[in-house]
Design a protein around this motif. Sequence first.
Motif, PDB file in Angstrom:
ATOM      1  N   PHE A 260       0.841  -1.195   0.000  1.00  0.00           N
ATOM      2  CA  PHE A 260       0.000   0.000   0.000  1.00  0.00           C
ATOM      3  C   PHE A 260       0.875   1.242   0.000  1.00  0.00           C
ATOM      4  N   CYS A 261       0.272   2.350  -0.399  1.00  0.00           N
ATOM      5  CA  CYS A 261       0.967   3.626  -0.453  1.00  0.00           C
ATOM      6  C   CYS A 261       1.060   4.210   0.955  1.00  0.00           C
ATOM      7  N   ALA A 262       2.230   4.615   1.348  1.00  0.00           N
ATOM      8  CA  ALA A 262       2.431   5.192   2.680  1.00  0.00           C
ATOM      9  C   ALA A 262       1.862   6.601   2.783  1.00  0.00           C
ATOM     10  N   PHE A 263       1.489   7.204   1.668  1.00  0.00           N
ATOM     11  CA  PHE A 263       0.922   8.553   1.691  1.00  0.00           C
ATOM     12  C   PHE A 263      -0.604   8.523   1.716  1.00  0.00           C
ATOM     13  N   CYS A 264      -1.218   7.873   0.738  1.00  0.00           N
ATOM     14  CA  CYS A 264      -2.681   7.888   0.641  1.00  0.00           C
ATOM     15  C   CYS A 264      -3.316   6.595   1.139  1.00  0.00           C
ATOM     16  N   LEU A 265      -2.481   5.606   1.466  1.00  0.00           N
ATOM     17  CA  LEU A 265      -2.903   4.305   1.991  1.00  0.00           C
ATOM     18  C   LEU A 265      -3.681   3.463   0.980  1.00  0.00           C
ATOM     19  N   ALA A 266      -3.549   3.792  -0.293  1.00  0.00           N
ATOM     20  CA  ALA A 266      -4.227   3.017  -1.335  1.00  0.00           C
ATOM     21  C   ALA A 266      -3.613   1.622  -1.436  1.00  0.00           C
ATOM     22  N   ASP A 267      -4.462   0.632  -1.633  1.00  0.00           N
ATOM     23  CA  ASP A 267      -4.012  -0.729  -1.888  1.00  0.00           C
ATOM     24  C   ASP A 267      -3.452  -0.744  -3.307  1.00  0.00           C
ATOM     25  N   CYS A 268      -2.207  -1.106  -3.446  1.00  0.00           N
ATOM     26  CA  CYS A 268      -1.537  -1.010  -4.739  1.00  0.00           C
ATOM     27  C   CYS A 268      -1.307  -2.362  -5.403  1.00  0.00           C
ATOM     28  N   GLY A 269      -2.047  -3.352  -4.984  1.00  0.00           N
ATOM     29  CA  GLY A 269      -1.894  -4.663  -5.613  1.00  0.00           C
ATOM     30  C   GLY A 269      -0.589  -5.310  -5.219  1.00  0.00           C
ATOM     31  N   ARG A 270       0.179  -5.730  -6.210  1.00  0.00           N
ATOM     32  CA  ARG A 270       1.407  -6.488  -5.943  1.00  0.00           C
ATOM     33  C   ARG A 270       2.643  -5.607  -5.751  1.00  0.00           C
ATOM     34  N   ASP A 271       2.584  -4.321  -6.180  1.00  0.00           N
ATOM     35  CA  ASP A 271       3.768  -3.465  -6.094  1.00  0.00           C
ATOM     36  C   ASP A 271       3.347  -2.011  -5.907  1.00  0.00           C
ATOM     37  N   ALA A 272       3.671  -1.443  -4.766  1.00  0.00           N
ATOM     38  CA  ALA A 272       3.284  -0.068  -4.464  1.00  0.00           C
ATOM     39  C   ALA A 272       4.260   0.961  -5.026  1.00  0.00           C
ATOM     40  N   HIS A 273       5.434   0.552  -5.418  1.00  0.00           N
ATOM     41  CA  HIS A 273       6.476   1.501  -5.820  1.00  0.00           C
ATOM     42  C   HIS A 273       6.062   2.472  -6.921  1.00  0.00           C
ATOM     43  N   PRO A 274       5.492   2.017  -8.036  1.00  0.00           N
ATOM     44  CA  PRO A 274       5.108   2.987  -9.077  1.00  0.00           C
ATOM     45  C   PRO A 274       4.073   3.994  -8.579  1.00  0.00           C
ATOM     46  N   HIS A 275       3.119   3.507  -7.765  1.00  0.00           N
ATOM     47  CA  HIS A 275       2.099   4.425  -7.245  1.00  0.00           C
ATOM     48  C   HIS A 275       2.714   5.463  -6.318  1.00  0.00           C
ATOM     49  N   VAL A 276       3.572   5.036  -5.393  1.00  0.00           N
ATOM     50  CA  VAL A 276       4.168   5.950  -4.409  1.00  0.00           C
ATOM     51  C   VAL A 276       4.916   7.070  -5.113  1.00  0.00           C
ATOM     52  N   ARG A 277       5.657   6.743  -6.149  1.00  0.00           N
ATOM     53  CA  ARG A 277       6.432   7.760  -6.868  1.00  0.00           C
ATOM     54  C   ARG A 277       5.547   8.837  -7.479  1.00  0.00           C
ATOM     55  N   GLY A 278       4.324   8.488  -7.863  1.00  0.00           N
ATOM     56  CA  GLY A 278       3.432   9.460  -8.497  1.00  0.00           C
ATOM     57  C   GLY A 278       2.240   9.865  -7.652  1.00  0.00           C
ATOM     58  N   CYS A 279       2.198   9.422  -6.400  1.00  0.00           N
ATOM     59  CA  CYS A 279       1.041   9.716  -5.553  1.00  0.00           C
ATOM     60  C   CYS A 279       0.841  11.227  -5.413  1.00  0.00           C
ATOM     61  N   ARG A 280      -0.412  11.652  -5.479  1.00  0.00           N
ATOM     62  CA  ARG A 280      -0.733  13.084  -5.383  1.00  0.00           C
ATOM     63  C   ARG A 280      -0.290  13.695  -4.056  1.00  0.00           C
ATOM     64  N   LEU A 281      -0.117  12.870  -3.019  1.00  0.00           N
ATOM     65  CA  LEU A 281       0.304  13.376  -1.708  1.00  0.00           C
ATOM     66  C   LEU A 281       1.814  13.354  -1.510  1.00  0.00           C
ATOM     67  N   ASN A 282       2.522  12.752  -2.424  1.00  0.00           N
ATOM     68  CA  ASN A 282       3.976  12.656  -2.305  1.00  0.00           C
ATOM     69  C   ASN A 282       4.596  14.009  -2.649  1.00  0.00           C
ATOM     70  N   PRO A 283       5.213  14.671  -1.668  1.00  0.00           N
ATOM     71  CA  PRO A 283       5.798  15.986  -1.933  1.00  0.00           C
ATOM     72  C   PRO A 283       7.075  15.915  -2.768  1.00  0.00           C
ATOM     73  N   LYS A 284       7.642  14.728  -2.898  1.00  0.00           N
ATOM     74  CA  LYS A 284       8.859  14.546  -3.688  1.00  0.00           C
ATOM     75  C   LYS A 284       8.550  13.550  -4.804  1.00  0.00           C
ATOM     76  N   GLN A 285       7.850  14.030  -5.823  1.00  0.00           N
ATOM     77  CA  GLN A 285       7.463  13.168  -6.938  1.00  0.00           C
ATOM     78  C   GLN A 285       8.675  12.422  -7.475  1.00  0.00           C
ATOM     79  N   ASN A 286       8.447  11.192  -7.865  1.00  0.00           N
ATOM     80  CA  ASN A 286       9.469  10.299  -8.402  1.00  0.00           C
ATOM     81  C   ASN A 286      10.478   9.837  -7.357  1.00  0.00           C
ATOM     82  N   GLU A 287      10.174  10.061  -6.076  1.00  0.00           N
ATOM     83  CA  GLU A 287      11.012   9.547  -5.001  1.00  0.00           C
ATOM     84  C   GLU A 287      10.147   8.721  -4.068  1.00  0.00           C
ATOM     85  N   TYR A 288      10.794   7.899  -3.261  1.00  0.00           N
ATOM     86  CA  TYR A 288      10.066   7.026  -2.345  1.00  0.00           C
ATOM     87  C   TYR A 288      10.040   7.536  -0.910  1.00  0.00           C
ATOM     88  N   TYR A 289      11.022   8.275  -0.502  1.00  0.00           N
ATOM     89  CA  TYR A 289      11.187   8.600   0.908  1.00  0.00           C
ATOM     90  C   TYR A 289      11.034  10.086   1.190  1.00  0.00           C
TER      91      TYR A 289
END
Length: 128
Positions: A10-39
């Motif tokens: 799941f996404c650590a920002f919006c808590l969306a269930d991301c199926g088998r891999d959350a990484h692509p979603h996290v990088r583009g999540c609307r709540l991620n202040p550092k787009q294209n980054e994970y941390y």
Amino acid sequence: CAYAGCGAHFCAFCLADCGRDAHPHVRGCRLNPKQNEYYVLEAEWARIMDGQRREQVQAYWAQLEPEVQDVLAADASINQIFRDLRLDRLFGTAAFAEEIAQLRGMGFKDERAMRRALGEVGGDVSAA
């Protein structure tokens, strides 16, 4: 998830269930202040989570019937949660039981309209 064998993705920002891999979603999540980054720093993540909680509680509160808001506004634990989220101003509309009774005595019947009017004028019955 940090727990071995958990299997949650799941996404650590919006808590969306991301199926088998959350990484692509996290990088583009609307709540991620550092787009294209994970941390992000923990303090920044906590600020984002508080904002999400505030938005969700505010939206839920707006859907409740005024009578339910009154009961919840009188509960100490609910008051603490609202103070922690800096949402205690929402209790203003729930704290008008006495004023509503006065307006009813004047012949007004639409409680939502009365609460809205009282909220706009800070509870002043004569101005509502």
